[in-house]
Design a protein around this motif. Structure first.
Motif, mmCIF file in Angstrom:
data_model
loop_
_atom_site.group_PDB
_atom_site.id
_atom_site.type_symbol
_atom_site.label_atom_id
_atom_site.label_comp_id
_atom_site.label_asym_id
_atom_site.label_seq_id
_atom_site.Cartn_x
_atom_site.Cartn_y
_atom_site.Cartn_z
ATOM 1 N N GLU A 1 5.498 -32.552 100.714
ATOM 2 C CA GLU A 1 6.181 -31.692 101.685
ATOM 3 C C GLU A 1 6.650 -30.396 101.022
ATOM 4 O O GLU A 1 6.484 -29.302 101.571
ATOM 5 N N THR A 2 7.220 -30.516 99.832
ATOM 6 C CA THR A 2 7.696 -29.332 99.123
ATOM 7 C C THR A 2 6.534 -28.410 98.755
ATOM 8 O O THR A 2 6.645 -27.180 98.857
ATOM 9 N N LEU A 3 5.415 -29.002 98.348
ATOM 10 C CA LEU A 3 4.246 -28.196 97.994
ATOM 11 C C LEU A 3 3.754 -27.403 99.200
ATOM 12 O O LEU A 3 3.491 -26.202 99.101
ATOM 13 N N ILE A 4 3.643 -28.067 100.340
ATOM 14 C CA ILE A 4 3.131 -27.400 101.543
ATOM 15 C C ILE A 4 4.124 -26.365 102.059
ATOM 16 O O ILE A 4 3.762 -25.215 102.358
ATOM 17 N N LYS A 5 5.399 -26.747 102.157
ATOM 18 C CA LYS A 5 6.403 -25.810 102.662
ATOM 19 C C LYS A 5 6.695 -24.686 101.673
ATOM 20 O O LYS A 5 7.114 -23.586 102.075
ATOM 21 N N HIS B 1 11.312 -22.442 109.353
ATOM 22 C CA HIS B 1 10.666 -21.962 110.564
ATOM 23 C C HIS B 1 11.248 -22.667 111.788
ATOM 24 O O HIS B 1 11.902 -23.703 111.668
ATOM 25 N N ARG B 2 10.977 -22.105 112.924
ATOM 26 C CA ARG B 2 11.349 -22.767 114.167
ATOM 27 C C ARG B 2 10.576 -24.079 114.298
ATOM 28 O O ARG B 2 9.570 -24.271 113.619
#
Length: 275
Positions: A83-87, A266-267
């Motif tokens: 998740e951290t990598l993608i975000k 992000h929204r």
């Protein structure tokens, strides 16, 4: 043709390979070992599901043996890390003026080439500028071509904003197209395969995420893509991108000169749940 082999000393006759074969060409023979009839080999998708699913490493195919594959158990990042990598992925527009280590660059390309493709065609072609001097030479070619188009009034109306890039380059030598990046990657694929555009984009996405995990910055470069593919076809030819290939996209990459401390926000996702 496909060199399907079974190590009977390791095979437990579980039939997992037969059950998971997308083409359903693996059957259990009279001794209850997996086999593929010669006349069925042309239907093989070369996906290697059989090699991947075998729990004991008894299946070899296409000249590949299980001993040379990575074991999946315990090898994946945990969900929080992924998740951290993608975000945390950022478009990098500031690079250090140095080349990547050649071994690292090769590793990035090798891993990205494992990306899925439609019907397992595996026809994505990577065109790579592996030295910052090569990118600088390409930049000069592109800028000279754009200067010519601007001077002759030949910039397409939809691309009139390129004139701004030209003027900034001529006046200040500030490169807003290639961003002084040391490397450029272009993914292309034959137009004849089932999903050429999608194959290229998936491959570049895999390249980008693995690059980030390795500390390498990237930038999806639409400005360079449209210039090379649509406005300056002679440069596309100079890069030896085949005429029958769809130009997927161009991506800058290199050691980043900027490092971000956290993810952005992000929204909520736009989601339509079908009733």
């Amino acid at each position: 043709m496909i060199d399907f082999r079974v190590d009977k000393k390791k095979c437990t006759q579980c039939a997992l390979c037969a059950g998971d074969c997308p083409s359903r060409i693996i059957v259990m023979d009279e001794e209850e070992y997996p086999a593929i009839a010669p006349e069925k080999e042309l239907a093989c998708l070369r996906c290697e599901h059989c090699l991947a699913i075998c729990p004991t490493g008894a299946i070899s195919i296409l000249g590949f043996c299980p001993e040379d594959s990575l074991l999946l158990k315990g090898g994946s990042p945990d969900p929080g890390q992924l998740e951290t990598l993608i975000k945390g992925r950022r478009s990098v527009r500031r690079y250090k003026p140095e080349n990547l280590d050649p071994d690292l660059m090769q590793k990035l390309l090798d891993v990205a080439w494992h990306a899925p493709t439609g019907v397992n065609s595996r026809q994505v072609r990577f065109t790579v500028l592996d030295d910052r001097e090569k990118v600088a030479h390409l930049r000069d070619e592109v800028m000279n071509g754009l200067i010519r188009l601007d001077t002759e009034g030949l910039l397409p109306a939809s691309k009139a904003y390129y004139a701004k890039f030209v003027k900034i380059w001529e006046k200040h030598k500030v490169d807003l197209i290639f961003r002084e990046a040391p490397h450029l990657l272009i993914a292309s694929a034959p137009k004849s395969v089932s999903t050429p555009k999608e194959d290229c984009m998936i491959a570049l996405t895999c390249f980008e995420l693995y690059a980030q995990a390795c500390g390498v910055g990237t930038l999806w470069n639409g400005i360079a893509t449209w210039a090379i593919d649509e406005m300056l076809p002679e440069i596309r030819r100079n890069l030896n991108i085949p005429d029958d290939h769809l130009f997927g996209y161009a991506m800058l990459f290199g050691k980043p000169a900027v490092h971000y401390a956290r993810t952005v926000q992000h929204r909520p996702a736009l989601i339509h749940r079908v009733p």
